[in-house]
Design an enzyme around this catalytic site. Structure first.
Site, PDB file in Angstrom:
ATOM      1  N   MET A  28       0.801  -1.138  -0.148  1.00  0.00           N
ATOM      2  CA  MET A  28       0.277   0.011  -0.174  1.00  0.00           C
ATOM      3  C   MET A  28       0.915   1.253  -0.022  1.00  0.00           C
ATOM      4  SD  MET A  28      -3.319  -1.096   2.054  1.00  0.00           S
ATOM      5  CE  MET A  28      -2.771  -0.605   3.791  1.00  0.00           C
ATOM      6  N   GLY A  29       2.249   1.000  -0.289  1.00  0.00           N
ATOM      7  CA  GLY A  29       3.210   2.339  -0.373  1.00  0.00           C
ATOM      8  C   GLY A  29       3.468   2.677   0.842  1.00  0.00           C
ATOM      9  N   LEU A  31       6.621   3.192   1.681  1.00  0.00           N
ATOM     10  CA  LEU A  31       7.753   2.084   1.480  1.00  0.00           C
ATOM     11  C   LEU A  31       8.543   2.235   2.704  1.00  0.00           C
ATOM     12  CD1 LEU A  31       7.514   0.978  -2.088  1.00  0.00           C
ATOM     13  CD2 LEU A  31       6.182   0.236  -0.264  1.00  0.00           C
ATOM     14  N   HIS A  32       9.144   1.280   3.170  1.00  0.00           N
ATOM     15  CA  HIS A  32      10.248   1.167   4.099  1.00  0.00           C
ATOM     16  C   HIS A  32      10.977  -0.034   3.871  1.00  0.00           C
ATOM     17  CE1 HIS A  32       7.824  -1.828   6.251  1.00  0.00           C
ATOM     18  NE2 HIS A  32       7.035  -1.095   6.531  1.00  0.00           N
ATOM     19  N   HIS A  35       9.357  -3.303   3.466  1.00  0.00           N
ATOM     20  CA  HIS A  35       8.593  -3.645   2.044  1.00  0.00           C
ATOM     21  C   HIS A  35       9.877  -4.080   1.179  1.00  0.00           C
ATOM     22  CE1 HIS A  35       5.609  -0.696   3.498  1.00  0.00           C
ATOM     23  NE2 HIS A  35       4.820  -1.676   3.050  1.00  0.00           N
ATOM     24  N   GLY A 147       4.797 -10.381   4.139  1.00  0.00           N
ATOM     25  CA  GLY A 147       5.450 -10.338   5.554  1.00  0.00           C
ATOM     26  C   GLY A 147       4.793 -10.761   6.493  1.00  0.00           C
ATOM     27  N   ASP A 150       2.448  -9.109   9.140  1.00  0.00           N
ATOM     28  CA  ASP A 150       0.954  -9.402   9.213  1.00  0.00           C
ATOM     29  C   ASP A 150       0.662 -10.864   9.040  1.00  0.00           C
ATOM     30  OD1 ASP A 150      -0.112  -6.409   8.808  1.00  0.00           O
ATOM     31  OD2 ASP A 150       1.637  -6.586   7.269  1.00  0.00           O
ATOM     32  N   GLN A 153      -2.825 -11.979   8.218  1.00  0.00           N
ATOM     33  CA  GLN A 153      -2.900 -11.944   6.783  1.00  0.00           C
ATOM     34  C   GLN A 153      -2.311 -12.852   5.863  1.00  0.00           C
ATOM     35  OE1 GLN A 153      -3.265  -7.864   4.635  1.00  0.00           O
ATOM     36  NE2 GLN A 153      -0.859  -8.441   4.335  1.00  0.00           N
ATOM     37  N   ARG A 187       2.642   3.074   9.232  1.00  0.00           N
ATOM     38  CA  ARG A 187       1.886   3.595  10.027  1.00  0.00           C
ATOM     39  C   ARG A 187       2.844   4.346  11.081  1.00  0.00           C
ATOM     40  NH1 ARG A 187      -2.104  -0.372   8.900  1.00  0.00           N
ATOM     41  NH2 ARG A 187      -4.176   0.627   8.610  1.00  0.00           N
TER      42      ARG A 187
HETATM   43  P1  AMP Z   1       1.532  -2.748   3.513  1.00  0.00           P
HETATM   44  O1  AMP Z   1       2.082  -2.042   2.594  1.00  0.00           O
HETATM   45  O2  AMP Z   1       1.487  -2.520   5.001  1.00  0.00           O
HETATM   46  O3  AMP Z   1       0.193  -3.434   3.088  1.00  0.00           O
HETATM   47  O4  AMP Z   1       2.367  -4.157   3.483  1.00  0.00           O
HETATM   48  C1  AMP Z   1       2.856  -4.572   2.403  1.00  0.00           C
HETATM   49  C2  AMP Z   1       3.691  -5.969   2.498  1.00  0.00           C
HETATM   50  O5  AMP Z   1       4.761  -5.698   3.196  1.00  0.00           O
HETATM   51  C3  AMP Z   1       2.825  -6.936   3.391  1.00  0.00           C
HETATM   52  O6  AMP Z   1       3.049  -8.115   2.918  1.00  0.00           O
HETATM   53  C4  AMP Z   1       3.441  -6.689   4.896  1.00  0.00           C
HETATM   54  O7  AMP Z   1       3.235  -7.819   5.418  1.00  0.00           O
HETATM   55  C5  AMP Z   1       4.836  -6.479   4.391  1.00  0.00           C
HETATM   56  N1  AMP Z   1       5.693  -5.615   5.676  1.00  0.00           N
HETATM   57  C6  AMP Z   1       5.074  -4.477   6.229  1.00  0.00           C
HETATM   58  N2  AMP Z   1       5.747  -4.239   7.101  1.00  0.00           N
HETATM   59  C7  AMP Z   1       6.802  -5.215   7.155  1.00  0.00           C
HETATM   60  C8  AMP Z   1       8.031  -5.308   8.090  1.00  0.00           C
HETATM   61  N3  AMP Z   1       8.279  -4.743   8.917  1.00  0.00           N
HETATM   62  N4  AMP Z   1       8.915  -6.482   7.718  1.00  0.00           N
HETATM   63  C9  AMP Z   1       8.621  -7.324   6.651  1.00  0.00           C
HETATM   64  N5  AMP Z   1       7.412  -7.023   5.956  1.00  0.00           N
HETATM   65  C10 AMP Z   1       6.732  -6.187   6.219  1.00  0.00           C
END
Ligand code: AMP
Length: 287
Positions: A28-29, A31-32, A35, A147, A150, A153, A187
């Site tokens: 969902m962008g 990005l860190h 991701h 990841g 989640d 998820q 977040r």
């Molecule tokens: P999101 O943008 O939050 O929907 O996350 C996109 C993908 O990145 C999902 O598969 C998350 O589980 C993964 N993700 C988010 N934060 C982390 C993290 N700290 N370490 C590893 N994967 C992550």
């Protein structure tokens, strides 16, 4: 990196310019490095990587959370380019949901929808399945990378893959953390400097539970960890749970702790809801 906004153009490009098998990393962008670890994981498997950025309105049970979701698209594109991602799919809401966001399919997720995140975020996992199912049918990857941050998820997506008989394999990537242990999350950008300092209490509470499992009843331990969060400045604790990794049902009090038991937590710091989870044997990470 090629940026594509339309599903038809994406299908054409993938057919002609990306070798199979390839991996897909939906995001969902905002990005860190967490991701980007997913991109790197796919690259370690020698797979070309297609990423997507789409803030999916149907998975936000709280409209305020949707509106406040951070958007940093310029920086995201730079990060994915530097990481060596080959294709970025960047659809609009109308591209994803041409007939609107009502009357979308529903998925028989069973108890995954009633425990933990399912219980506290009604409809959330239906929204996740709606968007991931659509993305998978547009992208048609052989490998999907998500990841463990989640955790539930990932279980939901495995269920979706089984329910729909999709020909894709989910690979999960361990959670990337900040130097102090806080799980990286888009977040976190919404936390004030003070809240950012307080946020570490969530990981510490999970580690406290892991370190003390077996010394007292699981429910008492969960309650103590929740109290620690409130003490540290969290405003509300949705749950701290010592759960079976296969079902996310709570491990029964006085039952031996299964080797793969998972400790999961969700709590609010101001308006920001944070989640995290660890395996109960993951206590080695130094703080
Ligand atoms: P999101 O943008 O939050 O929907 O996350 C996109 C993908 O990145 C999902 O598969 C998350 O589980 C993964 N993700 C988010 N934060 C982390 C993290 N700290 N370490 C590893 N994967 C992550």
């Amino acid at each position: 990196m090629t940026i594509i906004h339309q599903a038809s153009a994406l299908a054409h490009f993938l057919e002609n310019h990306v070798s199979r098998p390839f991996a897909f990393v939906p995001t969902m962008g905002a990005l860190h490095p967490g991701h980007l670890a997913l991109v790197q994981m796919a690259q370690k498997m020698n797979l070309p990587v297609v990423a997507s950025i789409f803030v999916n309105p149907t998975q936000f049970n709280d409209p305020k959370d949707f509106e406040a979701y951070p958007q940093t698209i310029g920086a995201d594109i730079q990060k994915l380019t530097s990481a060596g991602c080959e294709v970025l799919f960047l659809p609009t809401v109308s591209e994803m949901y041409p007939t609107g966001t009502h009357n979308l399919p529903t998925y028989a997720l069973g108890s995954l929808e009633t425990v933990l995140e399912g219980k506290y975020r009604p409809g959330h996992f239906q929204g996740v399945c709606q968007v991931v199912h659509r993305l998978l049918s547009m992208v048609q990857p052989q490998v999907l990378v998500m990841g463990e941050k989640d955790f539930q998820q990932c279980m939901v997506i495995n269920k979706l893959i089984a329910l729909e008989g999709l020909e894709v394999t989910l690979h999960t990537c361990p959670t990337l953390r900040e130097a102090d242990g806080l799980a990286m999350s888009s977040r976190n950008m919404r936390l004030s400097p003070q809240e950012r300092t307080q946020a570490i209490a969530l990981y510490k509470a999970l580690q406290f539970v892991a370190a003390n499992a077996g010394t007292q009843s699981y429910r008492a331990l969960e309650a103590q960890a929740a109290a620690q969060l409130l003490e540290a400045g969290f405003s509300k604790v949705d749950y701290i749970s010592i759960a079976h990794a296969e079902t996310l049902f709570p491990v029964e009090d006085n039952a031996p702790l299964p080797a793969n038991a998972r400790i999961l937590g969700a709590a609010f710091l101001g308006n920001v809801r944070l989640i995290d989870n660890i395996g109960w044997q993951d206590t080695a990470t130094p703080l």
